[in-house]
Design a protein around this motif. Structure first.
Motif, PDB file in Angstrom:
ATOM      1  N   SER A 103     -40.689  15.125  14.893  1.00 21.45           N
ATOM      2  CA  SER A 103     -39.349  14.579  13.793  1.00 21.45           C
ATOM      3  C   SER A 103     -38.527  14.453  14.963  1.00 21.45           C
ATOM      4  N   VAL A 104     -37.270  13.725  15.127  1.00 24.00           N
ATOM      5  CA  VAL A 104     -36.201  13.828  16.369  1.00 24.00           C
ATOM      6  C   VAL A 104     -35.212  12.930  15.095  1.00 24.00           C
ATOM      7  N   GLU A 105     -33.995  13.775  15.382  1.00 24.32           N
ATOM      8  CA  GLU A 105     -32.677  13.478  14.622  1.00 24.32           C
ATOM      9  C   GLU A 105     -32.229  13.722  15.564  1.00 24.32           C
ATOM     10  N   ILE A 106     -31.399  12.327  16.187  1.00 20.52           N
ATOM     11  CA  ILE A 106     -30.665  11.903  17.110  1.00 20.52           C
ATOM     12  C   ILE A 106     -29.080  12.139  16.488  1.00 20.52           C
ATOM     13  N   LYS A 107     -28.166  13.372  17.169  1.00 21.84           N
ATOM     14  CA  LYS A 107     -26.497  13.597  16.539  1.00 21.84           C
ATOM     15  C   LYS A 107     -25.699  13.281  17.129  1.00 21.84           C
ATOM     16  N   ILE A 108     -24.708  12.857  17.091  1.00 23.83           N
ATOM     17  CA  ILE A 108     -23.313  12.520  17.824  1.00 23.83           C
ATOM     18  C   ILE A 108     -22.456  14.416  18.230  1.00 23.83           C
ATOM     19  N   GLY A 109     -22.398  14.615  19.276  1.00 28.08           N
ATOM     20  CA  GLY A 109     -22.196  15.942  19.319  1.00 28.08           C
ATOM     21  C   GLY A 109     -20.635  15.763  19.123  1.00 28.08           C
ATOM     22  N   ARG A 110     -19.755  16.665  19.041  1.00 26.19           N
ATOM     23  CA  ARG A 110     -18.442  16.817  18.861  1.00 26.19           C
ATOM     24  C   ARG A 110     -17.570  16.215  20.151  1.00 26.19           C
ATOM     25  N   LEU A 111     -18.557  16.211  21.091  1.00 24.53           N
ATOM     26  CA  LEU A 111     -17.728  15.357  22.207  1.00 24.53           C
ATOM     27  C   LEU A 111     -18.571  14.151  22.406  1.00 24.53           C
TER      28      LEU A 111
END
Length: 132
Positions: A103-111
């Motif tokens: 499984s993969v969870e795409i996240k949006i980084g702090r930048l």
């Protein structure tokens, strides 16, 4: 004046790791083995990036804290390396279709950049991040 020349990792099985990284386009271009077979070194290349793989006959396992980003980032030292992609959704499809992870969870980084993490065969963290 300077550029990143290479990233080095230590693994338990060179052949398994080489096959894993070949899935991402790395190609082996150099290798060396000690006469007593205590260590083997393989150099893989992806564009201008070199991945140096050390495989010692006797090794120390990766500590549990280094296996997830949440527990590894607070520990001093080098954390991971990242592979850049043009499209994070296509990269997610690629790793799932090739059974690289379950499984993969795409996240949006702090930048503000989309990314996700996977583990290689020795549970070394590899970040997949969308290029600017």
């Amino acid at each position: 004046m300077f550029n990143i020349n290479h990233v080095a990792i230590s693994v338990t099985n060179a052949e398994n790791s080489i096959e894993f990284y070949k899935k991402f386009g790395f190609k082996e271009f150099k290798s060396w083995k000690a006469e007593d077979e205590s260590i083997k070194i393989n150099m893989l290349k992806l564009n201008n990036t070199i991945l140096e793989i050390f495989c010692y006959k006797e090794y120390t396992r990766l500590p549990d804290t280094a296996k997830t980003i949440a527990t590894d980032l607070p520990v001093l030292g080098t954390k991971h390396f990242a592979l850049g992609v043009e499209n994070i959704e296509k990269a997610k499809e690629f790793v799932l279709q090739n059974n690289i992870c379950q499984s993969v969870e795409i996240k949006i980084g702090r930048l503000g950049k989309p990314y996700f993490f996977i583990n290689d065969p020795d549970e070394i963290l590899v970040e997949i991040i969308e290029n600017d």
